[in-house]
Design a protein around this motif. Structure first.
Motif, PDB file in Angstrom:
ATOM      1  N   ASN A 179      17.448   2.527  33.498  1.00 54.92           N
ATOM      2  CA  ASN A 179      17.806   1.225  34.048  1.00 54.92           C
ATOM      3  C   ASN A 179      17.563   1.201  35.555  1.00 54.92           C
ATOM      4  N   SER A 180      17.330  -0.003  36.070  1.00 57.30           N
ATOM      5  CA  SER A 180      17.232  -0.243  37.523  1.00 57.30           C
ATOM      6  C   SER A 180      16.161   0.615  38.183  1.00 57.30           C
ATOM      7  N   GLU A 181      15.036   0.773  37.506  1.00 57.39           N
ATOM      8  CA  GLU A 181      13.927   1.528  38.103  1.00 57.39           C
ATOM      9  C   GLU A 181      13.099   0.637  39.038  1.00 57.39           C
ATOM     10  N   SER A 182      12.488   1.272  40.014  1.00 58.49           N
ATOM     11  CA  SER A 182      11.489   0.634  40.869  1.00 58.49           C
ATOM     12  C   SER A 182      10.472   1.718  41.202  1.00 58.49           C
ATOM     13  N   ALA A 183       9.570   1.975  40.245  1.00 57.30           N
ATOM     14  CA  ALA A 183       8.619   3.085  40.342  1.00 57.30           C
ATOM     15  C   ALA A 183       7.256   2.563  40.769  1.00 57.30           C
ATOM     16  N   CYS A 184       6.657   3.203  41.771  1.00 56.12           N
ATOM     17  CA  CYS A 184       5.382   2.758  42.327  1.00 56.12           C
ATOM     18  C   CYS A 184       4.330   3.849  42.164  1.00 56.12           C
ATOM     19  N   PHE A 185       3.133   3.441  41.732  1.00 57.79           N
ATOM     20  CA  PHE A 185       1.999   4.343  41.551  1.00 57.79           C
ATOM     21  C   PHE A 185       0.820   3.781  42.346  1.00 57.79           C
ATOM     22  N   PHE A 186       0.310   4.579  43.283  1.00 58.79           N
ATOM     23  CA  PHE A 186      -0.860   4.154  44.047  1.00 58.79           C
ATOM     24  C   PHE A 186      -2.079   4.903  43.527  1.00 58.79           C
ATOM     25  N   HIS A 247       3.484  -1.366  40.228  1.00 56.95           N
ATOM     26  CA  HIS A 247       4.932  -1.387  40.468  1.00 56.95           C
ATOM     27  C   HIS A 247       5.637  -1.689  39.145  1.00 56.95           C
ATOM     28  N   PHE A 248       6.482  -0.749  38.691  1.00 61.16           N
ATOM     29  CA  PHE A 248       7.241  -0.937  37.458  1.00 61.16           C
ATOM     30  C   PHE A 248       8.709  -1.120  37.814  1.00 61.16           C
ATOM     31  N   THR A 249       9.306  -2.196  37.286  1.00 64.33           N
ATOM     32  CA  THR A 249      10.717  -2.463  37.549  1.00 64.33           C
ATOM     33  C   THR A 249      11.452  -2.712  36.235  1.00 64.33           C
ATOM     34  N   SER A 250      12.686  -2.249  36.167  1.00 63.41           N
ATOM     35  CA  SER A 250      13.534  -2.480  34.998  1.00 63.41           C
ATOM     36  C   SER A 250      14.889  -3.005  35.459  1.00 63.41           C
ATOM     37  N   ASP A 251      15.562  -3.753  34.553  1.00 63.58           N
ATOM     38  CA  ASP A 251      16.880  -4.277  34.907  1.00 63.58           C
ATOM     39  C   ASP A 251      17.952  -3.255  34.532  1.00 63.58           C
ATOM     40  N   ASP A 252      19.195  -3.692  34.485  1.00 64.16           N
ATOM     41  CA  ASP A 252      20.304  -2.752  34.259  1.00 64.16           C
ATOM     42  C   ASP A 252      20.798  -2.777  32.817  1.00 64.16           C
ATOM     43  N   LYS A 253      19.938  -3.198  31.873  1.00 65.27           N
ATOM     44  CA  LYS A 253      20.403  -3.292  30.485  1.00 65.27           C
ATOM     45  C   LYS A 253      19.493  -2.493  29.545  1.00 65.27           C
ATOM     46  N   VAL A 254      18.684  -3.181  28.747  1.00 67.32           N
ATOM     47  CA  VAL A 254      17.901  -2.545  27.682  1.00 67.32           C
ATOM     48  C   VAL A 254      16.717  -1.776  28.272  1.00 67.32           C
ATOM     49  N   THR A 255      16.407  -0.611  27.710  1.00 66.66           N
ATOM     50  CA  THR A 255      15.218   0.157  28.097  1.00 66.66           C
ATOM     51  C   THR A 255      14.349   0.397  26.877  1.00 66.66           C
ATOM     52  N   ASN A 256      13.155   0.979  27.115  1.00 66.89           N
ATOM     53  CA  ASN A 256      12.255   1.266  26.001  1.00 66.89           C
ATOM     54  C   ASN A 256      11.334   2.411  26.408  1.00 66.89           C
ATOM     55  N   GLN A 257      10.189   2.524  25.717  1.00 61.74           N
ATOM     56  CA  GLN A 257       9.321   3.689  25.902  1.00 61.74           C
ATOM     57  C   GLN A 257       8.418   3.607  27.120  1.00 61.74           C
ATOM     58  N   GLY A 258       8.277   2.426  27.731  1.00 61.52           N
ATOM     59  CA  GLY A 258       7.478   2.332  28.949  1.00 61.52           C
ATOM     60  C   GLY A 258       6.029   1.980  28.693  1.00 61.52           C
ATOM     61  N   PHE A 259       5.128   2.682  29.357  1.00 52.91           N
ATOM     62  CA  PHE A 259       3.712   2.332  29.256  1.00 52.91           C
ATOM     63  C   PHE A 259       2.850   3.576  29.386  1.00 52.91           C
ATOM     64  N   ARG A 260       1.604   3.426  28.943  1.00 48.50           N
ATOM     65  CA  ARG A 260       0.595   4.486  29.083  1.00 48.50           C
ATOM     66  C   ARG A 260      -0.737   3.827  29.392  1.00 48.50           C
ATOM     67  N   LEU A 261      -1.477   4.433  30.310  1.00 45.83           N
ATOM     68  CA  LEU A 261      -2.785   3.901  30.682  1.00 45.83           C
ATOM     69  C   LEU A 261      -3.717   5.033  31.072  1.00 45.83           C
ATOM     70  N   ASP A 262      -5.003   4.787  30.927  1.00 44.73           N
ATOM     71  CA  ASP A 262      -6.051   5.652  31.474  1.00 44.73           C
ATOM     72  C   ASP A 262      -6.689   4.922  32.645  1.00 44.73           C
ATOM     73  N   TRP A 263      -7.032   5.671  33.696  1.00 45.68           N
ATOM     74  CA  TRP A 263      -7.703   5.024  34.816  1.00 45.68           C
ATOM     75  C   TRP A 263      -9.002   5.753  35.137  1.00 45.68           C
ATOM     76  N   THR A 264      -9.955   5.001  35.676  1.00 50.23           N
ATOM     77  CA  THR A 264     -11.211   5.568  36.157  1.00 50.23           C
ATOM     78  C   THR A 264     -11.536   4.934  37.496  1.00 50.23           C
ATOM     79  N   CYS A 265     -12.105   5.730  38.388  1.00 46.41           N
ATOM     80  CA  CYS A 265     -12.582   5.270  39.686  1.00 46.41           C
ATOM     81  C   CYS A 265     -14.047   5.652  39.762  1.00 46.41           C
TER      82      CYS A 265
END
Length: 440
Positions: A179-186, A247-265
Motif C-alpha cells: 500500500n501507499s507505494e510511489s516507486a520510480c524507474f528511470f 511512476h507506479f503509485t498505489s493507494d492505502d487499500k487493495v493491492t495485487n501482483q503489479g506489472f511486468r515489462l520488457d524494455w529495449t533501447c
C-alpha cells in the motif's frame, strides 16, 4: 588440514552450482563463473553423442552484459538444436531462443548478449547423424553508463535507474505490491528509441496507476505518454528521446501482483519520424520558415463569432503544408473528407490562442503504429518551441488531452512511405486570458 580445506572448497563449488535451477531434462549441467573463457563441446576430438542434452550456465551478475561469441559450429540433423536463454538471478531461464538447427548449420549462429544475470546455453541431439559440435567464447562485461544523473521527482519514495539497452522489470519481484507505494524507474536511453513492451498489468482498477513520462536530458517532461490502471495490457510504449520515467503509485487499500515489462533501447535506423527533438541535433530546433498568413481551411469554428484574428506564424521548414486555425473553438478532421491520409506526409497545424490557454481534445485516432505520428509543441509569440508537450504518438489509442498556457499549439503529423490509415479528429479551444500573465 590440507584435506579439510580441499573438502570445503569442493562444497563451496557444489553449493554455488546448485544456485541455478537447471531444467530437469538436462543430462550435462555445468556452471561457469569466470569473467570470460572458451567452451568446446564435446571436449575431445570425436563427435557428440546421440540423445544428448547438455546445459551450460554462464553466470554474470545482474546488470552486467553476458555475451556469447561463436568460434566454431558443426551440428547435423533437423532435430539437433542449439538455444540460448537469458537468466535472472537464480531463477530458471526466462525464455528460449533457438539459434540453429542441424538443417542450417553452415554458418555461425548470431552472437548473444543478455543483461539480466547470465545466459543458459542448451544443446539437444536426437538419434540422427552426429557431428563435431561447437566452440563458443563467453564474457561478462560492465554495462554502459548513463551520460547524466537523472533528477527524480521528490514524490518518488523508491528509485531505480536502468541504463542497459535491454532487460525486464517485474514489480514486485514476488507476491503483491504494498500500500501507499510511489516507486520510480528511470530508463536511460539517450538520443535513441526506448520501447516498453508490457507483459501484464495487475493493479487495482481506478486507484493504483502506472504513469510514464518522456525524459529529455536529466528531467522528465510534465506531459505523460501513458497513464494506466487495471488488468488490461497497454500497447507498447515508444519514446524517441532520452528515456522515460515510469511512476507506479498505489493507494492505502487493495493491492495485487503489479506489472511486468520488457524494455529495449536501440538506434533509430531509417526512423519513420525525423527527430524533431533530439537535443544534440541542430536540425531539430525548428528553423523558422517564411512567415505567412492563412485563413482556416480545415475545421469549422463552433462559435458564431467566427475567427478571432488572422495571425502570422513561422512554420518549420520541415512542414510540407501549414494551416493556421485561429477560431476560438473548432473541430479538425484529418484527412478532410474521409479516406486515408497519404504516404510521406509532414502536415502542420497552428492553433492560435494569443495570451490564452490552448486545449486539444482528441475524439478519434487511427495511424500506423510506431511509424505515423503526431507531436504537439508549445508556441510562444510566432515560433514553436523544441520540446514537445505531446511526444510522438501513434496507433489507435487516443492521445491525452493537450494543454498549453502560452500563445498556441503547433501540431505536426508525419507518415512514412508505406501503410496509411484513417487519421484523427480533435476539438480545439482557446480559454482564459482575462488577466495578463507572464510568458512561461
Amino acid at each position: 588440514m590440507i584435506l579439510k580445506l580441499f573438502l570445503i572448497f569442493l562444497l563451496s563449488i557444489g553449493a554455488h552450482a546448485q544456485g541455478f535451477n537447471f531444467p530437469s531434462r538436462c543430462k550435462v549441467r555445468r556452471t561457469f563463473e569466470a569473467a570470460n573463457g572458451i567452451l568446446k563441446y564435446p571436449e575431445g576430438d570425436g563427435n557428440y553423442a546421440n540423445h544428448d542434452h547438455a546445459c551450460f550456465f554462464f553466470s554474470c551478475p545482474a546488470g552486467k552484459r553476458s555475451t556469447l561469441t561463436w568460434r566454431a559450429f558443426d551440428i547435423a540433423g533437423s532435430e539437433t538444436i542449439i538455444s540460448v536463454s537469458p537468466v535472472k538471478g537464480d531463477d530458471n531461464a526466462r525464455y528460449s531462443e533457438i539459434l540453429r538447427t542441424g538443417d542450417d548449420s553452415d554458418s555461425l549462429p548470431p552472437d548473444s548478449s543478455f543483461y539480466e544475470g547470465g545466459t543458459l546455453l542448451s544443446f539437444i541431439s536426437r538419434d540422427h547423424e552426429t557431428a563435431k559440435g561447437f566452440e563458443v567464447e563467453w564474457g561478462c562485461q560492465e554495462p554502459p553508463s548513463c551520460p547524466f544523473e537523472f533528477n527524480f521527482p521528490t514524490s518518488c519514495l523508491t528509485t531505480s535507474t536502468l541504463n542497459i539497452p535491454i532487460g525486464r522489470v517485474t514489480h514486485p519481484e514476488r507476491g503483491f505490491y504494498s500500500n501507499s507505494e510511489s516507486a520510480c524507474f528511470f530508463f536511460c536511453c539517450p538520443g535513441k528509441r526506448l520501447t516498453l513492451e508490457w507483459l501484464y498489468t495487475r493493479i487495482e482498477t481506478g486507484w493504483d496507476f502506472i504513469t510514464v513520462f518522456p525524459v529529455k536530458g536529466n528531467t522528465a517532461l510534465p506531459n505523460h505518454v501513458l497513464r494506466h490502471t487495471g488488468f488490461s495490457r497497454p500497447a507498447n510504449t515508444v519514446v524517441d528521446m532520452d528515456g522515460v520515467l515510469l511512476h507506479f503509485t498505489s493507494d492505502d487499500k487493495v493491492t495485487n501482483q503489479g506489472f511486468r515489462l520488457d524494455w529495449t533501447c536501440e538506434e533509430i535506423e531509417g526512423q519513420p519520424l525525423d527527430n524533431f527533438v533530439t537535443p544534440e541535433d541542430s536540425s531539430s530546433t525548428f528553423p523558422a520558415g517564411e512567415p505567412f498568413t492563412m485563413t482556416p481551411v480545415i475545421g469549422e469554428p463552433i462559435d458564431e463569432e467566427g475567427p478571432v484574428s488572422h495571425v502570422e506564424f513561422n512554420f518549420p521548414q520541415k512542414c510540407k503544408t501549414g494551416t493556421i486555425l485561429d477560431g476560438q473553438t473548432g473541430t479538425l478532421n484529418y484527412p478532410n473528407g474521409g479516406g486515408n491520409y497519404s504516404n510521406s506526409e509532414v502536415v502542420c497545424f497552428f492553433f492560435s490562442c494569443p495570451g490564452m490557454d490552448a486545449t486539444l481534445t482528441w475524439r478519434s485516432f487511427d495511424t500506423e503504429r510506431y511509424f505515423d505520428h503526431v507531436l504537439a509543441f508549445p508556441v510562444s509569440s510566432s515560433t514553436a518551441g523544441t520540446t514537445p508537450v505531446l511526444p510522438p504518438h501513434s496507433g489507435n489509442s487516443l492521445p491525452l488531452n493537450t494543454v498549453v498556457e502560452q500563445d498556441g499549439i503547433l501540431l505536426v503529423f508525419k507518415s512514412d512511405r508505406t501503410i496509411t490509415s484513417k487519421g484523427f479528429e480533435l476539438e480545439w479551444m482557446c480559454s482564459g486570458g482575462d488577466e495578463p500573465r507572464d510568458s512561461l
